[in-house]
Design an enzyme around this catalytic site. Structure first.
Site, PDB file in Angstrom:
ATOM      1  N   LYS A 241      -6.115   6.709   8.425  1.00  0.00           N
ATOM      2  CA  LYS A 241      -6.698   5.903   7.333  1.00  0.00           C
ATOM      3  C   LYS A 241      -6.010   4.534   7.252  1.00  0.00           C
ATOM      4  O   LYS A 241      -4.908   4.350   7.815  1.00  0.00           O
ATOM      5  CB  LYS A 241      -6.543   6.661   6.008  1.00  0.00           C
ATOM      6  CG  LYS A 241      -5.099   6.930   5.614  1.00  0.00           C
ATOM      7  CD  LYS A 241      -5.019   7.944   4.473  1.00  0.00           C
ATOM      8  CE  LYS A 241      -3.580   8.203   4.068  1.00  0.00           C
ATOM      9  NZ  LYS A 241      -3.484   9.329   3.105  1.00  0.00           N
TER      10      LYS A 241
ATOM     11  N   TYR B  75       7.530 -22.969  -4.357  1.00  0.00           N
ATOM     12  CA  TYR B  75       6.844 -23.140  -5.644  1.00  0.00           C
ATOM     13  C   TYR B  75       7.772 -22.837  -6.812  1.00  0.00           C
ATOM     14  O   TYR B  75       8.643 -21.978  -6.716  1.00  0.00           O
ATOM     15  CB  TYR B  75       5.662 -22.177  -5.718  1.00  0.00           C
ATOM     16  CG  TYR B  75       4.444 -22.649  -4.956  1.00  0.00           C
ATOM     17  CD1 TYR B  75       3.877 -23.894  -5.196  1.00  0.00           C
ATOM     18  CD2 TYR B  75       3.852 -21.819  -4.008  1.00  0.00           C
ATOM     19  CE1 TYR B  75       2.743 -24.316  -4.512  1.00  0.00           C
ATOM     20  CE2 TYR B  75       2.717 -22.222  -3.318  1.00  0.00           C
ATOM     21  CZ  TYR B  75       2.172 -23.481  -3.571  1.00  0.00           C
ATOM     22  OH  TYR B  75       1.060 -23.870  -2.895  1.00  0.00           O
TER      23      TYR B  75
HETATM   24  C1  LIG Z   1      -2.542  10.217   3.689  1.00  0.00           C
HETATM   25  C2  LIG Z   1      -2.610  11.701   3.616  1.00  0.00           C
HETATM   26  C3  LIG Z   1      -1.825  12.491   4.478  1.00  0.00           C
HETATM   27  C4  LIG Z   1      -0.792  11.920   5.440  1.00  0.00           C
HETATM   28  O1  LIG Z   1       0.436  11.822   4.793  1.00  0.00           O
HETATM   29  P1  LIG Z   1       1.754  11.298   5.558  1.00  0.00           P
HETATM   30  O2  LIG Z   1       2.806  11.368   4.535  1.00  0.00           O
HETATM   31  O3  LIG Z   1       1.447   9.914   5.989  1.00  0.00           O
HETATM   32  O4  LIG Z   1       1.962  12.210   6.714  1.00  0.00           O
HETATM   33  C5  LIG Z   1      -2.000  13.864   4.441  1.00  0.00           C
HETATM   34  N1  LIG Z   1      -2.871  14.441   3.583  1.00  0.00           N
HETATM   35  C6  LIG Z   1      -3.621  13.713   2.718  1.00  0.00           C
HETATM   36  C7  LIG Z   1      -4.556  14.401   1.810  1.00  0.00           C
HETATM   37  C8  LIG Z   1      -3.501  12.318   2.695  1.00  0.00           C
HETATM   38  O5  LIG Z   1      -4.230  11.592   1.836  1.00  0.00           O
END
Ligand SMILES: *Cc1c(COP(=O)(O)O)cnc(C)c1O
Length: 362
Positions: free
Chosen positions: A33, A258
Site C-alpha cells: 500500500k 522564512y
Molecule cells: C499496513 C498493514 C499491515 C502491514 O503492517 P507492517 O507493520 O507494515 O508490517 C498489515 N495488516 C494490515 C491490516 C495493515 O493495514
C-alpha cells in the site's frame, strides 16, 4: 536532483530473512500500500512475485487496480475497500476485506447482480484496535451469511493494536484470545478450509507462535522492524538522496529561512537542498532537529523547512554546489530521522512525494 534509490538486493535480503522466521507452511502477504511505503509499487510488487510471495495487499481499490494493470497475477487483497468502489473490485478481480454488515450486504448484492457467485473475500474482525472490522459479537450473523454460499471465504483475520509489545501484555493477550475464539467458531461452522491471520511485521518477531496460515508484512520488507534487535537483521531498502543547489556564507547574527527562523551563532555556511515539505520532509525539522550526510559528515537542518527547499548548516564540511547529500539511507536511518520529528518510519516513507524520482538498482 531528488532521488529515492531502491536496491532490489536489499528487498531480497529482507524477504528471505522474514521467510526464515516462518514455518515453511506459513504464507506471506506482501503489503505494498501507499506506493509500497513510498518506494515504487509496481517494481516492488513484481520483485516480490518473482521471489515467491503468495499474495499482495493494498489499502484501497485504486492501488489494487494499479497492480492488476501492471499484470500482477497473485491474489491482491484490499484491506479497506470503500463501498462506492465495489464495482471496480469485481471488474479488476481484487479480493476485498469485508468488515461490516454494510460492506457485506452491499458486496453480496453486487455479486448476485453480476452473477459472480463464489467470489473470493476476506473477513476482518475488530478485536480491539477499534479501527475496522466486524464486532466479534456479530460472528453468528457472519456465519449465517457464509452459509448462503454467495462468497468464497478465503481468509478470516484481525489486527493487533500493539504488536510491537513483547509479552506479557494483557490487552494484546485479550485480543489474541478473542481471535482464537473467532477461529474456533469459524472452523466449527465451515466445511471448507479457511486461512487465518493476525500478524504484521512486528508480530512476526514478537509472536512466533501465532504466525497461523498467513502473515502480513509491510515495513519489514522495506527494512524496518520497529525494534533494535531485529532492525539489525534487515536492510533499509530506500536511500533518499539529493544534491546541493547553492551554498551561502552567513555571518553571525544573520538569519536563515522564512520568519527569520534560524539565527547564525557564528559566521558559517549553509547549503540549500532542492527538497521540502511538499516532498515529505516535515516542517518539524529544522530547529535543531534533523540532519543529512554530506561527504559522510552531519549537517543539521536549520530554519523552517520550505515547501520546495531545505537549508542545512555545513559549517566547515568540505563540499561544493552540486555535491551529493544523503537524507536517509543505511548509516543515517529513516526511522531515526522520523523520530526527530516525533513520527515513525511509516509516516516518513509513505509521505515521500511524487516529485522525487525513483531509481531501481537490480
Ligand atoms: C499496513 C498493514 C499491515 C502491514 O503492517 P507492517 O507493520 O507494515 O508490517 C498489515 N495488516 C494490515 C491490516 C495493515 O493495514
Amino acid at each position: 536532483m531528488r532521488l529515492i534509490e531502491i536496491d532490489l538486493k536489499k528487498l531480497t535480503h529482507n524477504y528471505n530473512f522474514l521467510r526464515s522466521q516462518l514455518d515453511p507452511k506459513v504464507k506471506m502477504i506482501g503489503v505494498v500500500k501507499a506506493n509500497a511505503y513510498g518506494s515504487s509499487i509496481n517494481i516492488i510488487a513484481h520483485k516480490l512475485v518473482e521471489l515467491g510471495i503468495e499474495a499482495l495487499a493494498v489499502a484501497y481499490v485504486d492501488e489494487g487496480i494499479v497492480l492488476k494493470k501492471a499484470g500482477i497475477e497473485v491474489p491482491v487483497l484490499v484491506f479497506y475497500p470503500q463501498v462506492h468502489n465495489f464495482k471496480k473490485v469485481i471488474e479488476y478481480q481484487l479480493e476485498p476485506a469485508l468488515y461490516s454488515k454494510r460492506s457485506w450486504l452491499n458486496f453480496k448484492k453486487l455479486v448476485k447482480e453480476t452473477q459472480n457467485l463464489d467470489y473470493p473475500v476476506h473477513i476482518k474482525y475488530n478485536t480491539g484496535l477499534n479501527r475496522i472490522g466486524f464486532n466479534p459479537s456479530e460472528i453468528e450473523w457472519v456465519i449465517k451469511e457464509i452459509k448462503e454460499n454467495i462468497f468464497h471465504v478465503k481468509s478470516v483475520y484481525s489486527h493487533l493494536a500493539y504488536s510491537e509489545a513483547t509479552r506479557p501484555d494483557q490487552k494484546t493477550n485479550f485480543q489474541i484470545e478473542l481471535f482464537q475464539k473467532i477461529i474456533d467458531t469459524h472452523n466449527k461452522n465451515s466445511k471448507e478450509k479457511i486461512d487465518f491471520h493476525l500478524l504484521n511485521t512486528s508480530g512476526i518477531f514478537n509472536y512466533p507462535n501465532l504466525h497461523l496460515d498467513y502473515v502480513r508484512t509491510g515495513i519489514g520488507l522495506y527494512g524496518f522492524a520497529n525494534q533494535t534487535q531485529w532492525n539489525k537483521k534487515l536492510k533499509p531498502l530506500a536511500v533518499l538522496k539529493t544534491t546541493i543547489t547553492q551554498i551561502h556564507n552567513v555571518n553571525k547574527g544573520e538569519t536563515v529561512g522564512y520568519n527569520f527562523g534560524w539565527t547564525a551563532k557564528n559566521d558559517t555556511k549553509i547549503a540549500v537542498l532542492p527538497i521540502g515539505h511538499a516532498d515529505g520532509i516535515s516542517r518539524y525539522y529544522g530547529h535543531g532537529k534533523g540532519w543529512v550526510l554530506i561527504n559522510g559528515k552531519k549537517a543539521h537542518m536549520v530554519g523552517n523547512i520550505c515547501m520546495d527547499m531545505t537549508m542545512v548548516e555545513i559549517g566547515k564540511i568540505n563540499c561544493d554546489e552540486g555535491n551529493e547529500v544523503i537524507i536517509f539511507g543505511t548509516q543515517s536511518r529513516a526511522d531515526d530521522l522520523a523520530e526527530e520529528s516525533g513520527t515513525i518510519s511509516y509516516e516518513l516513507l509513505s509521505g515521500l512525494g511524487s516529485r522525487i524520482s525513483r531509481k531501481v538498482i537490480q
